[in-house]
Scaffold this motif. Structure first.
Motif, PDB file in Angstrom:
ATOM      1  N   CYS A 239     -42.684 -67.603   8.406  1.00  0.00           N
ATOM      2  CA  CYS A 239     -43.160 -67.284   7.051  1.00  0.00           C
ATOM      3  C   CYS A 239     -44.655 -67.007   7.049  1.00  0.00           C
ATOM      4  CB  CYS A 239     -42.832 -68.441   6.100  1.00  0.00           C
ATOM      5  SG  CYS A 239     -41.078 -68.634   5.757  1.00  0.00           S
ATOM      6  N   ARG A 240     -45.145 -66.412   8.077  1.00  0.00           N
ATOM      7  CA  ARG A 240     -46.594 -66.280   8.252  1.00  0.00           C
ATOM      8  C   ARG A 240     -47.258 -65.383   7.215  1.00  0.00           C
ATOM      9  NH1 ARG A 240     -47.427 -62.484  13.637  1.00  0.00           N
ATOM     10  NH2 ARG A 240     -46.577 -60.550  12.772  1.00  0.00           N
ATOM     11  N   TYR A 241     -46.468 -64.584   6.453  1.00  0.00           N
ATOM     12  CA  TYR A 241     -47.048 -63.706   5.436  1.00  0.00           C
ATOM     13  C   TYR A 241     -46.804 -64.224   4.016  1.00  0.00           C
ATOM     14  CZ  TYR A 241     -48.754 -59.136   3.769  1.00  0.00           C
ATOM     15  OH  TYR A 241     -49.490 -58.135   3.192  1.00  0.00           O
ATOM     16  N   ILE A 242     -46.314 -65.451   3.904  1.00  0.00           N
ATOM     17  CA  ILE A 242     -46.058 -66.057   2.596  1.00  0.00           C
ATOM     18  C   ILE A 242     -47.250 -66.917   2.219  1.00  0.00           C
ATOM     19  CG2 ILE A 242     -44.483 -67.438   1.206  1.00  0.00           C
ATOM     20  CD1 ILE A 242     -43.316 -64.820   2.374  1.00  0.00           C
ATOM     21  N   ASN A 243     -47.897 -66.568   1.109  1.00  0.00           N
ATOM     22  CA  ASN A 243     -49.117 -67.260   0.703  1.00  0.00           C
ATOM     23  C   ASN A 243     -49.257 -67.196  -0.812  1.00  0.00           C
ATOM     24  OD1 ASN A 243     -51.720 -68.533   1.168  1.00  0.00           O
ATOM     25  ND2 ASN A 243     -52.675 -66.562   0.723  1.00  0.00           N
ATOM     26  N   GLY A 244     -49.663 -68.320  -1.410  1.00  0.00           N
ATOM     27  CA  GLY A 244     -49.951 -68.348  -2.841  1.00  0.00           C
ATOM     28  C   GLY A 244     -48.728 -68.348  -3.736  1.00  0.00           C
ATOM     29  N   GLN A 245     -47.587 -68.723  -3.189  1.00  0.00           N
ATOM     30  CA  GLN A 245     -46.346 -68.640  -3.951  1.00  0.00           C
ATOM     31  C   GLN A 245     -45.904 -70.009  -4.493  1.00  0.00           C
ATOM     32  OE1 GLN A 245     -45.119 -65.498  -4.582  1.00  0.00           O
ATOM     33  NE2 GLN A 245     -47.072 -65.093  -3.557  1.00  0.00           N
ATOM     34  N   SER A 246     -45.220 -69.965  -5.624  1.00  0.00           N
ATOM     35  CA  SER A 246     -44.541 -71.144  -6.180  1.00  0.00           C
ATOM     36  C   SER A 246     -43.055 -70.901  -6.025  1.00  0.00           C
ATOM     37  CB  SER A 246     -44.894 -71.326  -7.665  1.00  0.00           C
ATOM     38  OG  SER A 246     -46.270 -71.600  -7.819  1.00  0.00           O
ATOM     39  N   ILE A 247     -42.397 -71.743  -5.252  1.00  0.00           N
ATOM     40  CA  ILE A 247     -41.011 -71.508  -4.876  1.00  0.00           C
ATOM     41  C   ILE A 247     -40.149 -72.684  -5.342  1.00  0.00           C
ATOM     42  CG2 ILE A 247     -39.422 -71.029  -2.975  1.00  0.00           C
ATOM     43  CD1 ILE A 247     -41.969 -70.131  -1.367  1.00  0.00           C
ATOM     44  N   ALA A 248     -39.193 -72.406  -6.205  1.00  0.00           N
ATOM     45  CA  ALA A 248     -38.273 -73.450  -6.666  1.00  0.00           C
ATOM     46  C   ALA A 248     -37.216 -73.684  -5.599  1.00  0.00           C
ATOM     47  CB  ALA A 248     -37.619 -73.037  -7.977  1.00  0.00           C
ATOM     48  N   VAL A 249     -37.100 -74.936  -5.165  1.00  0.00           N
ATOM     49  CA  VAL A 249     -36.090 -75.321  -4.177  1.00  0.00           C
ATOM     50  C   VAL A 249     -35.129 -76.239  -4.918  1.00  0.00           C
ATOM     51  CG1 VAL A 249     -35.723 -76.243  -1.849  1.00  0.00           C
ATOM     52  CG2 VAL A 249     -37.918 -75.204  -2.437  1.00  0.00           C
ATOM     53  N   ASP A 250     -34.265 -75.630  -5.723  1.00  0.00           N
ATOM     54  CA  ASP A 250     -33.517 -76.403  -6.717  1.00  0.00           C
ATOM     55  C   ASP A 250     -32.113 -75.883  -6.987  1.00  0.00           C
ATOM     56  OD1 ASP A 250     -34.057 -74.028  -8.042  1.00  0.00           O
ATOM     57  OD2 ASP A 250     -34.662 -75.006  -9.901  1.00  0.00           O
ATOM     58  N   GLY A 251     -31.555 -75.178  -6.023  1.00  0.00           N
ATOM     59  CA  GLY A 251     -30.182 -74.721  -6.187  1.00  0.00           C
ATOM     60  C   GLY A 251     -30.006 -73.641  -7.232  1.00  0.00           C
ATOM     61  N   GLY A 252     -31.109 -73.019  -7.668  1.00  0.00           N
ATOM     62  CA  GLY A 252     -31.025 -71.911  -8.606  1.00  0.00           C
ATOM     63  C   GLY A 252     -31.182 -72.298 -10.068  1.00  0.00           C
ATOM     64  N   GLN A 253     -31.569 -73.549 -10.348  1.00  0.00           N
ATOM     65  CA  GLN A 253     -31.656 -73.985 -11.738  1.00  0.00           C
ATOM     66  C   GLN A 253     -32.789 -73.297 -12.492  1.00  0.00           C
ATOM     67  OE1 GLN A 253     -33.133 -77.913 -12.719  1.00  0.00           O
ATOM     68  NE2 GLN A 253     -31.378 -78.258 -14.043  1.00  0.00           N
ATOM     69  N   ALA A 254     -33.958 -73.214 -11.881  1.00  0.00           N
ATOM     70  CA  ALA A 254     -35.115 -72.654 -12.578  1.00  0.00           C
ATOM     71  C   ALA A 254     -35.227 -71.159 -12.332  1.00  0.00           C
ATOM     72  CB  ALA A 254     -36.379 -73.343 -12.102  1.00  0.00           C
ATOM     73  N   PHE A 255     -35.682 -70.445 -13.337  1.00  0.00           N
ATOM     74  CA  PHE A 255     -36.022 -69.029 -13.206  1.00  0.00           C
ATOM     75  C   PHE A 255     -37.515 -68.902 -13.454  1.00  0.00           C
ATOM     76  CE2 PHE A 255     -36.514 -64.783 -15.324  1.00  0.00           C
ATOM     77  CZ  PHE A 255     -36.379 -64.031 -14.167  1.00  0.00           C
ATOM     78  N   LEU A 256     -38.268 -68.616 -12.401  1.00  0.00           N
ATOM     79  CA  LEU A 256     -39.714 -68.598 -12.513  1.00  0.00           C
ATOM     80  C   LEU A 256     -40.238 -67.274 -13.065  1.00  0.00           C
ATOM     81  CD1 LEU A 256     -40.814 -70.451  -9.246  1.00  0.00           C
ATOM     82  CD2 LEU A 256     -40.165 -71.377 -11.459  1.00  0.00           C
ATOM     83  N   GLY A 257     -39.391 -66.270 -13.144  1.00  0.00           N
ATOM     84  CA  GLY A 257     -39.799 -65.004 -13.722  1.00  0.00           C
ATOM     85  C   GLY A 257     -40.592 -64.133 -12.785  1.00  0.00           C
TER      86      GLY A 257
END
Length: 257
Positions: A239-257
């Motif tokens: 994941c070396r190019y992933i930066n500054g992200q908010s990632i929900a690890v919740d089985g799909g419950q949240a939709f971050l938009g």
């Protein structure tokens, strides 16, 4: 070769729950773990299990609300293990109450253990994470936030959501400011079967069942297998190019938009 071989990870609140699961998963990928928290008996239990599995770990007792204690913890880990490549800010006191009954003391504790401790540790670890990057590696920070801030009705969660959203914004700022130093910074918003979640499920089974029914995958994530292994992947070169992200690890419950 394990993906995190030779890496050193500093994980707060890793004596139990999600932090412990992250520590186990990072160790399973070859990282040496600094198991950091307030209760030595819990820290030692985590260390014992990591060593039983063939991994390496040390216990570091620390009250993350105390600036001097944080500085001493970082200094101790660097002296014992030789550096820090991965910082996971997991520990957090949770100020849960409706606003009219939310005490200033509870909110202050949430602030001190959450965004303030996170900022202090990011700054303390920055030179070590930058050094890791200069020497052919990479520095990684993972801050734990919450989907409670994304609820359409945050009644009772205002204080908790406020401190976690502050942490999320610090995450984004560090990602922008420190990427040039070879440091990646991301936030995860997990739903894990922590001791607190288990206690709530036992105490309020009907409420818990209704909550879990809103998760598309119909279950709460396992601290190690679901949350921890994701973090291990996130801090790896995969994941070396992933930066500054908010990632929900919740089985799909949240939709971050």
């Amino acid at each position: 070769m394990p993906r995190l071989a030779s890496k050193i990870a500093f994980v707060t609140g890793s004596g139990q729950g999600v932090g412990q699961g992250i520590a186990y998963a990072l160790a399973g990928e070859g990282a040496t773990i600094a198991v950091v928290g307030r209760t030595m008996s819990k820290l030692e239990a985590t260390v014992t299990e990591i060593r039983r599995r063939g991994g390496k770990a040390v216990a570091v007792e620390c009250d993350i609300k105390q600036a001097d204690a944080l500085a001493q913890a970082v200094e101790s880990v660097v002296a014992q293990l030789g550096g820090i490549d991965i910082l996971v800010n997991n520990a957090q006191e949770v100020p849960l109450a409706p606003l009219l009954s939310l005490s200033e003391a509870a909110l202050a504790a949430g602030w001190e253990s959450g965004p303030l401790a996170t900022l202090r540790l990011m700054k303390l670890c920055h030179p070590h994470l930058k050094y890791a990057a200069r020497n052919g590696g990479a520095g990684n920070i993972v801050n734990l936030c919450t989907v409670a801030a994304m609820r359409w009705d945050v009644s009772g969660y205002g204080g908790y959501a406020a401190v976690k959203e502050a942490t999320r914004q610090l995450t984004r700022a560090a990602a922008c400011e420190w990427a040039a130093d070879g440091i990646r910074t991301n936030a995860i918003l997990p739903l894990g079967d922590s001791p607190a979640m288990a206690g709530w499920t036992r105490a309020r089974p009907q409420e818990a069942a209704a909550f879990i029914s809103t998760v598309p995958m119909q279950r709460v994530g396992e601290c190690e297998a679901d949350i921890g292994r994701f973090v291990a992947t996130l801090v790896s070169d995969d994941c070396r190019y992933i930066n500054g992200q908010s990632i929900a690890v919740d089985g799909g419950q949240a939709f971050l938009g």
